[in-house]
Design a protein around this motif. Structure first.
Motif, mmCIF file in Angstrom:
data_model
loop_
_atom_site.group_PDB
_atom_site.id
_atom_site.type_symbol
_atom_site.label_atom_id
_atom_site.label_comp_id
_atom_site.label_asym_id
_atom_site.label_seq_id
_atom_site.Cartn_x
_atom_site.Cartn_y
_atom_site.Cartn_z
ATOM 1 N N THR A 1 -6.498 -0.769 -5.905
ATOM 2 C CA THR A 1 -6.861 0.643 -5.984
ATOM 3 C C THR A 1 -5.586 1.446 -6.239
ATOM 4 N N CYS A 2 -5.726 2.766 -6.287
ATOM 5 C CA CYS A 2 -4.542 3.597 -6.518
ATOM 6 C C CYS A 2 -3.574 3.544 -5.344
ATOM 7 N N ASN A 3 -4.076 3.206 -4.162
ATOM 8 C CA ASN A 3 -3.222 3.214 -2.973
ATOM 9 C C ASN A 3 -2.829 1.838 -2.468
ATOM 10 N N ARG A 4 -3.420 0.774 -3.008
ATOM 11 C CA ARG A 4 -3.096 -0.556 -2.495
ATOM 12 C C ARG A 4 -3.480 -1.640 -3.491
ATOM 13 N N ASN B 1 0.838 -1.202 0.000
ATOM 14 C CA ASN B 1 0.000 0.000 0.000
ATOM 15 C C ASN B 1 0.874 1.253 0.000
ATOM 16 N N HIS B 2 0.228 2.400 0.171
ATOM 17 C CA HIS B 2 0.925 3.681 0.098
ATOM 18 C C HIS B 2 1.947 3.853 1.209
ATOM 19 N N LYS B 3 1.834 3.069 2.279
ATOM 20 C CA LYS B 3 2.795 3.160 3.376
ATOM 21 C C LYS B 3 4.058 2.346 3.108
ATOM 22 N N THR B 4 3.933 1.290 2.312
ATOM 23 C CA THR B 4 5.059 0.375 2.126
ATOM 24 C C THR B 4 5.732 0.491 0.768
ATOM 25 N N ALA B 5 5.044 1.123 -0.202
ATOM 26 C CA ALA B 5 5.602 1.160 -1.557
ATOM 27 C C ALA B 5 5.280 2.485 -2.229
ATOM 28 N N ALA B 6 6.253 3.005 -2.966
ATOM 29 C CA ALA B 6 6.052 4.243 -3.736
ATOM 30 C C ALA B 6 5.130 3.961 -4.914
#
Length: 426
Positions: free
Chosen positions: A49-52, A9-14
């Motif tokens: 999704t765009c974030n995950r 997700n957005h926390k673990t990957a650019a």
């Protein structure tokens, strides 16, 4: 039955990694079938999704290595690349994670409501592909119910902020008066619909919606007094546009560096503000290097979003408690279902033995044997056969020093002191 939740997700990957691991809508059905077959998974769903991007599966003995290897192979990555930016949750941890995601507690925008709809889309896609199954279906239904309770019983959704809201907030920092700006929105999905509403509320009077199908663009633009165009018409209007916000499911960029350079020349270097919310990205990253272009990706919206989240922290704590309760309740129901399955199989076995002994008794009665003797023999034989396997297993476990098995047997068969005293008196 075990559960597994694997993803990035957005926390673990650019965003550069997330767009490589994303599943396009037209890939999902085949991907679900391949994943189930290649990993011998019984039930599986994919959320992208765009974030995950996340995979949820239900299996007697989940094999996370097989899932990671399949995702890496499907997207042309190495296992090592994927392992560095991914996470894995098992059983109760997987249940809790899904509920947190659906409630918006794991989103870039705390409490954002769109993720619940995306989660329902993932459920529907798995259902349509035939990869859902009873256990994963129960988990999704419990997840939806818990997320709904979080929305109802906490203030997590009050004064909603979203990626769409953050994009418009950022535009206000670039242009002092949005009312004199022209906005081009690329796509016609839920996120773009939110962007359009926020821009309209901020006084933007000219909104152009570009989409692959004109009907969807018209459906979104007409209520706002806007203009609908096809994607291939974007170069014709680009020079008019001050704000460009894009969110489509296209696997390839829609807006390239050359088109933007030509628009800038026609605008006489008047600045252009762009936000690319899509994953994979709709706007070529090289566009960001052009002078007078302010290009932001979905990851760049973090700071704007953080400013709008502090008021939600108390609600988030209350939501986490509801998530814990929802997880515990689901796991209890799951354990109860496991007991039901064991009881069902034991009942089938007992009924089979009963039918055997009944057939023997009926045959003896037909031969003229005394009914009293037949009944006594049937009762004795059925009792012995029902007790045979438990007796053998208990003796074996006792010989192995498994004293806890004897305690469990006493509870299972309700062998308390009153039972002993009644047997003694009889």
């Amino acid at each position: 039955m075990g559960f597994l939740a694997f993803g990035i997700n957005h926390k673990t990957a650019a965003v550069e990694v997330r767009e490589r691991v994303a599943f396009a809508p037209d890939q999902l059905a085949d991907a679900l079938q391949q994943l189930r077959e290649d990993t011998l998974t019984q039930e599986v769903a994919i959320l992208s999704t765009c974030n995950r991007t996340e995979i949820y599966l239900s299996q007697d003995h989940p094999n996370p290595d097989a899932v990671v290897e399949w995702v890496a192979r499907f997207h042309g990555m190495t296992v090592e690349e994927l392992a560095r930016c991914s996470y894995l949750h098992r059983d109760a941890g997987a249940v809790r994670h899904m509920m947190r995601v659906a409630a918006g507690l794991d989103s870039m925008v705390l409490g954002e409501p769109q993720i619940l709809g995306q989660m329902k889309d993932a459920w529907q896609s798995a259902r349509t592909a035939g990869t859902l199954g009873p256990y994963l279906d129960r988990l999704f239904q419990s997840t939806f119910n818990t997320a709904k309770q979080v929305r109802t019983d906490t203030a997590i959704g009050e004064n909603p902020v979203s990626v769409a809201f953050a994009a418009v907030s950022l535009a206000r920092q670039i242009f002092s008066d949005l009312r004199r700006s022209t906005a081009l929105l690329i796509g016609a999905g839920e996120t773009i619909a939110l962007v359009a509403r926020h821009l309209y509320e901020q006084g933007v009077q000219k909104i152009i919606v570009a989409n692959r199908t004109l009907e969807r663009a018209e459906l979104l633009s007409e209520p706002l007094g806007g203009q609908a165009i096809l994607l291939n018409q974007i170069p014709d209007v680009l020079a008019q546009c001050d704000i460009i916000i894009s969110s489509t499911a296209s696997p390839l960029p829609i807006l390239g560096k050359g088109a933007v350079e030509r628009a800038l020349k026609a605008r006489k270097r008047s600045p252009m503000f762009m936000v690319d919310i899509a994953v994979p990205r709709d706007i070529e990253p090289e566009v960001g290097g052009l002078r007078d272009v302010y290009l932001y990706s979905v990851d760049d919206l973090h700071e704007v979003i953080e400013e709008n989240l502090r008021s939600r922290q108390g609600a988030a704590e209350a939501a986490e408690r509801l998530i814990d309760l929802g997880t515990d309740e689901f796991m209890q129901r799951l354990r109860a279902l496991a007991a039901v399955d064991v009881l069902r199989r034991y009942r089938q076995k007992a009924e089979h033995l009963r039918d055997q002994e009944l057939a023997k008794a009926q045959a003896r009665l037909e031969r003229g044997t005394d009914p009293q003797l037949v009944l006594a023999e049937m009762a004795r034989s059925l009792t012995n056969k029902l007790l045979h396997d438990p007796s053998v297993q208990l003796k074996q476990m006792s010989a192995e020093g498994r004293a806890e098995a004897l305690t469990l047997a006493q509870e299972l068969f309700a062998l308390d002191e009153d039972t002993h005293s009644v047997q003694g008196k009889s």
